[in-house]
Motif scaffolding. Sequence first.
Motif, PDB file in Angstrom:
ATOM      1  N   HIS A  77     -31.738   1.442 -31.343  1.00  0.00           N
ATOM      2  CA  HIS A  77     -31.949   0.282 -30.467  1.00  0.00           C
ATOM      3  C   HIS A  77     -33.265   0.372 -29.711  1.00  0.00           C
ATOM      4  O   HIS A  77     -33.532  -0.420 -28.823  1.00  0.00           O
ATOM      5  N   GLY A 127     -36.712  -3.628 -32.012  1.00  0.00           N
ATOM      6  CA  GLY A 127     -36.261  -5.023 -32.029  1.00  0.00           C
ATOM      7  C   GLY A 127     -35.617  -5.488 -30.739  1.00  0.00           C
ATOM      8  O   GLY A 127     -35.887  -4.944 -29.668  1.00  0.00           O
ATOM      9  N   THR A 168     -32.158  -8.249 -28.985  1.00  0.00           N
ATOM     10  CA  THR A 168     -30.980  -9.082 -29.194  1.00  0.00           C
ATOM     11  C   THR A 168     -31.421 -10.536 -29.077  1.00  0.00           C
ATOM     12  O   THR A 168     -32.376 -10.854 -28.385  1.00  0.00           O
ATOM     13  N   MET A 171     -33.092  -4.763 -21.467  1.00  0.00           N
ATOM     14  CA  MET A 171     -31.657  -5.032 -21.438  1.00  0.00           C
ATOM     15  C   MET A 171     -30.902  -3.926 -22.146  1.00  0.00           C
ATOM     16  O   MET A 171     -31.471  -3.191 -22.944  1.00  0.00           O
ATOM     17  N   MET A 172     -29.638  -3.826 -21.808  1.00  0.00           N
ATOM     18  CA  MET A 172     -28.724  -2.941 -22.537  1.00  0.00           C
ATOM     19  C   MET A 172     -27.421  -3.701 -22.767  1.00  0.00           C
ATOM     20  O   MET A 172     -26.951  -4.419 -21.892  1.00  0.00           O
ATOM     21  N   ASP A 195     -24.262  -0.070 -25.228  1.00  0.00           N
ATOM     22  CA  ASP A 195     -25.396   0.839 -25.005  1.00  0.00           C
ATOM     23  C   ASP A 195     -25.163   1.612 -23.710  1.00  0.00           C
ATOM     24  O   ASP A 195     -25.289   2.831 -23.647  1.00  0.00           O
TER      25      ASP A 195
HETATM   26  N1  LIG Z   1     -34.421  -3.128 -27.561  1.00  0.00           N
HETATM   27  C1  LIG Z   1     -33.129  -2.891 -27.193  1.00  0.00           C
HETATM   28  C2  LIG Z   1     -32.856  -2.214 -26.012  1.00  0.00           C
HETATM   29  N2  LIG Z   1     -33.912  -1.763 -25.128  1.00  0.00           N
HETATM   30  O1  LIG Z   1     -33.604  -0.964 -24.193  1.00  0.00           O
HETATM   31  O2  LIG Z   1     -35.107  -2.125 -25.293  1.00  0.00           O
HETATM   32  C3  LIG Z   1     -31.532  -1.973 -25.662  1.00  0.00           C
HETATM   33  N3  LIG Z   1     -30.530  -2.374 -26.430  1.00  0.00           N
HETATM   34  C4  LIG Z   1     -30.739  -3.026 -27.596  1.00  0.00           C
HETATM   35  C5  LIG Z   1     -29.638  -3.408 -28.386  1.00  0.00           C
HETATM   36  C6  LIG Z   1     -29.840  -4.067 -29.562  1.00  0.00           C
HETATM   37  C7  LIG Z   1     -31.135  -4.357 -29.985  1.00  0.00           C
HETATM   38  C8  LIG Z   1     -32.233  -3.970 -29.229  1.00  0.00           C
HETATM   39  C9  LIG Z   1     -32.046  -3.312 -28.007  1.00  0.00           C
END
Ligand SMILES: Nc1c([N+](=O)[O-])cnc2ccccc12
Length: 289
Positions: free
Chosen positions: A172, A175, A177, A227-228, A232
């Motif tokens: 994660h 990319g 969400t 975001m989480m 996560d």
């Molecule tokens: N970039 C992402 C993060 N992030 O912390 O940047 C956290 N959770 C994710 C969950 C699915 C796809 C991408 C995420």
Amino acid sequence: GLNVAIPNKSKSIKDYQNVYNDIAEKIREEDEFDNYIGYGPILVRIAWHSSGTFDKNNMTGGSFGGTMRFKKEINDPSNAGLKQADEFLAPIYKKHSWISHGDLYTLAGVTAVQEAQGPKIPWRPGRVDQPENTTPENGRLPDATGDSSYVRNYFGRFGFNDTEIVALIGAHCLGKTHLENSGFEGPWGAASNVFSNEFFVNLLNENWKLQKNAAGNEQYDSPKGYMMLPADFALRQDNKFLKLVKAYANDQDLFFNDFAKAYVKLLESGIHFPADQKPFIFKTLDEQE
Ligand SMILES: Nc1c([N+](=O)[O-])cnc2ccccc12
Ligand code: HEM
């Protein structure tokens, strides 16, 4: 039953490196996709989702049969957004239609990690396309609102331990969400297309606030626009998971090592390979300049 890999005797590492290179060049070429994130992240996701249907309790699902190519599987709500990955791969399959779909989806996931400056992912071919009626039912992929016991239990279906679970979710770092796909949104800032331990660094260091997003779903947001998912954040809420999160936040090489091993195990779930079949380790485009 157990799927036995049947490697194509007439194909060598050179043939598969050609497929790797075509995928890698297309990722570079089509760099504007998803606000310049590019196709890498959804290629990792389609490789994981085609493998993530595996169930060790009845030895069904997994990447072997390439059933992601069928409507029933690609239209699983959990696979929302992955048609774009399938369409990206269609011309690659047209040019190299000697390859199986299972091998193509997993090879694409290997290519995407390596071209994102991630670790080398050893890979073995030999998956064999299975008929449409072998497509697993929808609903085998994980729920983003799950807590730490849900996450541990879910991956127990593959026989994964805590190290493998935390390492895998580190993907994660790539990319983002998309509200229209999963009902979650963000990160708004530059979601990354570079493979790193950033996910763990963010998870530990950001000032997270649980709030409802525009779709009415709760997610954790940070002042910097990260975001989480609840699933996560669950990795912070369990002592054994948290210990691993800290280890990976402090040691990217350790994360790379553990991720590579767990990703291979995921992509090969449910498949028996001949004992003498050595994995291929592909060169990146940069290494072939
Ligand atoms: N970039 C992402 C993060 N992030 O912390 O940047 C956290 N959770 C994710 C969950 C699915 C796809 C991408 C995420
Ligand atoms: C508890 C387990 C997991 C859950 C609940 C989960 C959930 C999600 C969700 C909801 C999204 C957003 C999809 C969208 O809105 O477009 C996502 C994206 C993603 N997931 Fe996971 N995931 C999990 C595990 C994994 C694993 C094991 C991998 C790979 C090894 C992975 C790789 C990715 C990638 C690369 C993206 C970004 C895709 C994009 O940018 O379009 N995830 N995940």
